[in-house]
Write an enzyme that holds these catalytic residues in place. Structure first.
Site, PDB file in Angstrom:
ATOM      1  N   ARG A   1       0.841  -1.200   0.000  1.00 29.61           N
ATOM      2  CA  ARG A   1       0.000   0.000   0.000  1.00 29.61           C
ATOM      3  C   ARG A   1       0.871   1.242   0.000  1.00 29.61           C
ATOM      4  O   ARG A   1       2.023   1.219   0.368  1.00 29.61           O
ATOM      5  CB  ARG A   1      -0.916   0.003   1.229  1.00 29.61           C
TER       6      ARG A   1
ATOM      7  N   LYS B   1       2.650  -6.117  12.402  1.00 30.04           N
ATOM      8  CA  LYS B   1       1.898  -6.455  11.194  1.00 30.04           C
ATOM      9  C   LYS B   1       2.376  -7.801  10.640  1.00 30.04           C
ATOM     10  O   LYS B   1       3.561  -8.009  10.431  1.00 30.04           O
ATOM     11  CB  LYS B   1       2.134  -5.353  10.162  1.00 30.04           C
TER      12      LYS B   1
ATOM     13  N   ARG C   1      -1.012   5.873  13.851  1.00 28.86           N
ATOM     14  CA  ARG C   1       0.039   5.418  14.768  1.00 28.86           C
ATOM     15  C   ARG C   1      -0.410   5.649  16.209  1.00 28.86           C
ATOM     16  O   ARG C   1      -1.022   6.693  16.504  1.00 28.86           O
ATOM     17  CB  ARG C   1       1.331   6.206  14.511  1.00 28.86           C
TER      18      ARG C   1
HETATM   19  C1  BTN Z   1       0.604  -3.741   2.379  1.00 21.83           C
HETATM   20  O1  BTN Z   1       1.388  -2.837   2.086  1.00 21.83           O
HETATM   21  O2  BTN Z   1       0.270  -3.940   3.554  1.00 21.83           O
HETATM   22  C2  BTN Z   1      -0.005  -4.575   1.307  1.00 21.83           C
HETATM   23  C3  BTN Z   1       0.881  -5.699   0.899  1.00 21.83           C
HETATM   24  C4  BTN Z   1       0.224  -6.611  -0.126  1.00 21.83           C
HETATM   25  C5  BTN Z   1       1.160  -7.680  -0.618  1.00 21.83           C
HETATM   26  C6  BTN Z   1       0.476  -8.667  -1.525  1.00 21.83           C
HETATM   27  S1  BTN Z   1       1.507 -10.054  -1.889  1.00 21.83           S
HETATM   28  C7  BTN Z   1       0.381 -10.576  -3.113  1.00 21.83           C
HETATM   29  C8  BTN Z   1      -0.098  -9.342  -3.831  1.00 21.83           C
HETATM   30  N1  BTN Z   1       0.792  -8.970  -4.909  1.00 21.83           N
HETATM   31  C9  BTN Z   1       1.382  -7.791  -4.694  1.00 21.83           C
HETATM   32  O3  BTN Z   1       2.211  -7.269  -5.468  1.00 21.83           O
HETATM   33  N2  BTN Z   1       0.998  -7.301  -3.522  1.00 21.83           N
HETATM   34  C10 BTN Z   1       0.018  -8.138  -2.873  1.00 21.83           C
END
Ligand code: BTN
Length: 259
Positions: free
Chosen positions: A70, A129, A257
């Site tokens: 994200r 997380k 936060r």
């Molecule tokens: C975050 O930043 O919290 C979200 C992370 C999401 C990761 C997943 S792994 C499978 C899918 N493919 C990606 O490129 N991202 C999501």
């Protein structure tokens, strides 16, 4: 660029012929495709979607070289992990508000640990997380739902992966994935029919920041808003009690936060 990993013998690849018979609610609803390696399952599923892939297409990568997170961040995928993206379509009359919270809830409920949720959709264990969710639009009412969970032992992982690893034993990754997919399809069906409201109390029970003081930061900068988290409303918007009122915060370019 994310690190890549050699195949781990302790972590056999997910095999569709083993996974599919384990499915309950998700049986017949998903079309699982397993890639040895790709840049990002979200990106590749977007491409498949433009080429006409139907809702229910699920792309799982044993390794991602450029996993997306994200707010433009990278997602580092460990050698023992689950990383996949699901293409899903909502009914024409169903607004997507609260969808990402619903997905976070499905993941938290499926994991064999007492996972909590941080608004909007981070999955936490003991305040750290452990799973990331990235939902991207793939056209009207159509979404790429990307989920990354780093499993396994925290001990010998590189720092950027250990930061999100949950320490869940990896020996039964296939059963865990089946559980997550069944929970996810069940929650998505409920969301499609009724929106977030029937899921609100379950989300709230796992809310990590309930009644805690937080700072709310906006990605465009500026002073954070200070307040106390009072949970979420029936649309999945955060209820933040400030000195003057209770503000509702829609999921967007904000981060929370603890104070
Ligand atoms: C975050 O930043 O919290 C979200 C992370 C999401 C990761 C997943 S792994 C499978 C899918 N493919 C990606 O490129 N991202 C999501």
């Amino acid at each position: 660029m994310s690190p890549t990993h050699a195949p781990d013998p302790a972590c056999p690849p997910i095999q569709p012929e083993i996974l599919l018979p384990l499915l309950g609610a998700a049986a017949g609803r998903i079309d699982l495709q397993v890639l040895e390696e790709c840049d990002s399952t979200n990106l590749q599923l977007q491409i498949l979607s433009k080429g006409g892939a139907p809702a229910g297409t699920l792309l799982l990568a044993q390794r991602q070289t450029a996993g997306r997170g994200r707010r433009g961040r990278s997602w580092y995928q460990g050698p023992q992990s689950l990383a996949f993206s699901l293409l899903w379509r909502l009914p024409a009359d169903r607004p997507p508000s609260g969808l990402s919270l619903a997905v976070g809830l499905a993941v938290a409920e499926a994991l064999p640990v007492s996972a909590q949720l941080k608004w909007p959709n981070d999955v936490l264990l003991d305040g750290r997380k452990i799973a990331g969710i990235l939902i991207e639009s793939a056209g009207p009412q159509c979404f790429v739902i990307g989920i990354g969970i780093n499993l396994g032992d925290l001990g010998d992982l590189p720092a950027e992966i250990a930061a999100t690893a949950c320490g869940i034993p990896v020996d039964d990754r296939t059963h865990m994935l089946a559980r997550i997919l069944d929970g996810l399809v069940t929650v998505l069906d409920e969301f499609s029919a009724h929106g977030f409201s029937p899921l609100q109390s379950r989300w709230q029970m796992r809310h990590a920041y309930q009644d805690l003081a937080v700072n709310l930061f906006f990605s465009e900068g500026g002073e954070p808003v200070q307040g106390v988290c009072r949970g979420v409303d029936a649309n999945g918007e955060l209820l933040l009690e400030t000195a003057t009122c209770i503000q509702t915060i829609a999921s967007g370019e904000v981060s929370l936060r603890l104070q």
